[in-house]
Scaffold this active site. Structure first.
Site, mmCIF file in Angstrom:
data_model
loop_
_atom_site.group_PDB
_atom_site.id
_atom_site.type_symbol
_atom_site.label_atom_id
_atom_site.label_comp_id
_atom_site.label_asym_id
_atom_site.label_seq_id
_atom_site.Cartn_x
_atom_site.Cartn_y
_atom_site.Cartn_z
ATOM 1 N N ASP A 239 -0.668 -5.259 6.009
ATOM 2 C CA ASP A 239 -1.678 -6.081 5.333
ATOM 3 C C ASP A 239 -1.353 -6.222 3.846
ATOM 4 O OD1 ASP A 239 -2.204 -3.344 4.963
ATOM 5 O OD2 ASP A 239 -4.249 -3.769 4.334
ATOM 6 N N GLU A 240 -1.886 -7.287 3.272
ATOM 7 C CA GLU A 240 -1.901 -7.492 1.824
ATOM 8 C C GLU A 240 -0.547 -7.277 1.149
ATOM 9 O OE1 GLU A 240 -6.524 -6.592 0.795
ATOM 10 O OE2 GLU A 240 -5.267 -4.827 0.848
ATOM 11 N N VAL A 241 0.494 -7.786 1.758
ATOM 12 C CA VAL A 241 1.800 -7.706 1.092
ATOM 13 C C VAL A 241 1.774 -8.673 -0.096
ATOM 14 C CG1 VAL A 241 4.262 -8.197 1.345
ATOM 15 C CG2 VAL A 241 3.028 -6.987 3.154
ATOM 16 N N HIS B 191 0.810 -1.226 0.000
ATOM 17 C CA HIS B 191 0.000 0.000 0.000
ATOM 18 C C HIS B 191 0.846 1.281 0.000
ATOM 19 C CE1 HIS B 191 -3.942 -1.958 0.653
ATOM 20 N NE2 HIS B 191 -3.220 -2.882 1.263
#
Ligand SMILES: *[C@@H]1O[C@H](CO)[C@@H](O)[C@H](O)[C@H]1NC(C)=O
Ligand SMILES: *[C@@H]1O[C@H](CO)[C@@H](O)[C@H](O)[C@H]1NC(C)=O
Ligand SMILES: *[C@@H]1O[C@H](CO)[C@@H](O)[C@H](O)[C@H]1NC(C)=O
Ligand SMILES: *[C@@H]1O[C@H](CO)[C@@H](O)[C@H](O)[C@H]1NC(C)=O
Ligand SMILES: *[C@@H]1O[C@H](CO)[C@@H](O)[C@H](O)[C@H]1NC(C)=O
Ligand SMILES: *[C@@H]1O[C@H](CO)[C@@H](O)[C@H](O)[C@H]1NC(C)=O
Length: 631
Positions: free
Chosen positions: A384-386, A318
């Protein structure tokens, strides 16, 4: 017939419409009117201090007024006033905040708000019924409010650790002409005053504010310590005034944590003075930069309302917006198809094995932590969401193999967490770092014998709360099946944007969803989670009883892909308030919906009338008037 009417009237005047619901309360049916010159006494260590409830401007935070002016006159005002004026205000509020000034400000606001209330609860009573006190009868007045605190707050300084970790419980007794509030911590006084304000009504045809349920006794304390709302200010434009307004409404539901998801791939609105190009180049527009002063004022305003305002700078995923200022730090910037490299456009992630990235992260944290640490001990480190595929395009690793990436992620977060600990922070991380990447997040001893480990925020589903707890960490709940405020507004993501078919895409992790947008354009977390759904969410449903004590609390979350300043309030409220009662009072169930709809309905009417918050309706008016719709 007469006796029936009497019984009904008696029942109605005894109803007490507090939100969130206190642990225990008992009420009578006598009426007291607020004496406009009510005397407020603060008592600690056997000494009395008289707070003159009528002194003007006491404890008010000047910036709120300033921000609302800026909001009305548009952004030019904000931009024009950066510089000297901002600087001075920044210093002023820094010096002003002490526990004593917080109490004084809160008392002033509470009395003012009771005195000024315009709220007549006609919607909660039968059509044309007589529910107001008889104004021809002799008026009895509430002439004294005494606040007894078991210790005297420090009048010279503000320490976020002591302030926010204090006992939040309070008792209120109202009898004859006196109301008595008893607390241990300063923060308990703030919650008691919020409850106190909800007890009064305006009369439809006579001046004065009355309290219909005396004598009254309330004993109250929260179920969970972390009662939060998360707001993403990066996907769409928001103004500092949006958060100031939100903080005020949150405090009226006794929420105590505001999590600002401050940056994301789409924009970097947050000014970092030691890295000025981040916001200068990464914000959507120069006037949409949240300055260090804005953040400071929001934190001060939060603290004055009992709310710990903390920041998340999500990393290492992100982070595409970092590339506007520092392209050399970001891998897989704006690659197509984006769905291979990110959960939503655009892709871009901090490189994982780069000394430049480490230096950048150090500078960033050394800048933001000391500043925000004056008013909070929380900092959200993201995680999150790597995306693994992005690291194939990262020349410092050039691999998507978890066995290669995991040790590097561990080094990255060891670096981040150690800086957070050095500054006395309690870090918070998204669940993936613990559950998917198996990172070790150590326990650390901070000053004053505080032992902390990284708090883990769960967002994917409730089962994962137990996994976190089993690994010995404290957890924050609020997953997208229940507590995401952005669900149900429609899908908008096409994995392959028009004309950008994935020619030369080096890797495909899309897992088989190269589908076009199609009617009826549902989003991944549809349907819309209405207030009843949020209210009956049981975060403990899947957790074995011996682990529940390690649940720190929860957050309800507003991701802002399809929300901005304009519709924020009606998307937040009343749903955030529904979540707030779960967090304060404890897990709710369906049998409570009828009672909840009436109390939340009343909270909404008061909020709309006295504070002009654009809260969506809770119920059809007929149902509020007659009751029984939920049964
Ligand atoms: C304050 O602390 C005491 C001792 O721990 C406790 O019994 C009491 O319930 C607390 N709350 C209030 C409102 O006094
Ligand atoms: C309130 O007044 C009644 C009657 O005058 C008295 O018996 C009672 O003790 C009073 N209560 C308190 C808390 O002062
Ligand atoms: C990380 O970078 C160093 C050189 O800076 C290199 O020696 C090492 O092999 C890299 N690690 C990985 C896993 O690629
Ligand atoms: C983390 O542990 C789980 C369960 O043991 C395993 O399935 C997973 O592959 C591990 N992840 C990494 C990145 O090592
Ligand atoms: C920390 O713990 C030690 C030993 O238990 C105790 O003597 C000391 O007073 C504590 N310090 C603080 C600040 O609580
Ligand atoms: C990506 O993977 C999915 C599922 O394996 C497959 O259906 C799709 O055709 C792939 N797309 C490309 C561009 O290779």
């Amino acid at each position: 017939m007469l006796s029936h009417a009497f019984v009904l009237l008696f029942y109605i005047t005894n109803a007490i419409a507090l939100w969130p619901k206190p642990v225990e309360f008992s009420t009578g049916s006598e009426v007291l009117w607020l004496d406009p010159a009510v005397k407020v006494i603060l008592r600690c260590n056997g000494e009395d201090a008289i707070l003159t409830s009528q002194s003007p401007g006491f404890g008010e935070i000047p910036i709120s007024a300033f921000m609302s002016i800026a909001f009305q006159f548009g952004q030019n005002v904000l931009t024009r006033f950066q510089g000297f004026t901002w600087q001075r205000r920044f210093e002023e509020s820094k010096e002003a905040l002490t526990e004593a000034s917080i109490v004084q400000g809160a008392v002033h606001e509470a009395i003012k708000s009771i005195r000024d209330t315009r709220y007549v609860p006609w919607k909660l009573h039968g059509r044309h019924s007589t529910f107001e006190p008889d104004v021809t009868a002799e008026r009895h007045h509430l002439s004294m409010l005494q606040i007894q605190q078991s210790y005297c707050p420090d009048a010279e300084s503000f320490d976020p650790v002591t302030f926010f970790a204090a006992d939040e419980s309070y008792d209120i007794v109202i009898d004859n002409a006196t109301a008595t509030i008893q607390t241990n911590g300063t923060i308990g006084i703030l919650w008691a005053l919020q409850t106190f304000q909800q007890l009064f009504y305006a009369h439809s045809s006579h001046s004065g504010s009355y309290l219909p349920n005396v004598p009254m006794r309330i004993v109250d304390r929260p179920k969970w310590r972390h009662r939060g709302l998360s707001i993403d200010i990066a996907r769409n434009p928001f103004l500092p005034s949006d958060l100031i307004r939100t903080i005020d409404a949150m405090a009226r539901t006794k929420m105590n944590r505001l999590h600002i998801h401050a940056t994301d791939s789409q924009s970097w609105p947050l000014e970092i003075p030691s890295l000025p190009d981040l916001a200068r180049k990464g914000a959507y527009q120069p006037h949409l930069v949240w300055t260090a002063h804005d953040l400071n004022e929001i934190q001060v305003h939060g603290a004055s309302r009992g709310i710990s305002v903390f920041v998340e700078i999500d990393m290492p995923g992100h982070t595409a917006s970092v590339a506007h200022a520092y392209p050399e730090l970001v891998a897989a910037y704006n690659e197509l198809d984006w769905s291979t490299f990110a959960a939503e456009p655009l892709s871009g992630q901090l490189k994982l094995n780069s000394s430049l990235v480490f230096a950048f992260v150090s500078t960033l944290l050394m800048d933001i932590l000391p500043r925000t640490g004056r008013y909070t001990s929380l900092y959200h480190i993201g995680g999150d969401e790597v995306n693994r595929a992005a690291y194939l395009l990262d020349e410092t690793v050039a691999s998507d193999d978890p066995q290669v990436l995991q040790p590097l992620l561990q080094i990255f977060f060891d670096h981040v967490v150690s800086i957070a600990y050095q500054h006395g922070f309690q870090p918070i991380v998204w669940e993936e770092m613990l559950l998917d990447w198996n990172l070790t997040l150590p326990w650390v001893k901070l000053g004053g014998n505080r032992t902390v480990s990284t708090l883990v925020q769960v967002w994917r589903n409730s089962e994962r709360i137990e996994e976190v707890l089993k690994k010995g960490h404290r957890a924050i709940f609020g997953d997208y099946h229940h507590w995401y405020l952005d669900c149900g507004f429609g899908g908008f993501l096409n994995p392959y944007p028009a004309g950008k078919s994935p020619v030369g895409v080096p890797y495909n992790t899309s897992g088989g969803h190269p589908s076009k947008l199609k009617k009826p354009y549902l989003d991944y977390c549809n349907p819309f989670h209405n207030w009843r759904d949020m209210y009956t969410y049981d975060p403990l449903a899947n957790i074995s009883p011996d682990l529940v004590d390690n649940v720190e609390g929860g957050e309800v979350l507003m991701w802002s892909e399809q929300t901005d300043s304009i519709d924020l309030d009606s998307k937040l409220w009343p749903r955030v308030a529904a979540a707030a009662e779960v967090l304060w009072t404890g897990v709710r169930d369906e049998t409570m919906l009828e009672d909840a709809s009436r109390r939340l309905g009343e909270w909404r009417e008061r909020e709309v009338t006295d504070f002009q918050t654009a809260v969506s309706p809770v119920h059809m008016t007929w149902c509020l008037m007659e009751g029984g719709c939920n049964l």
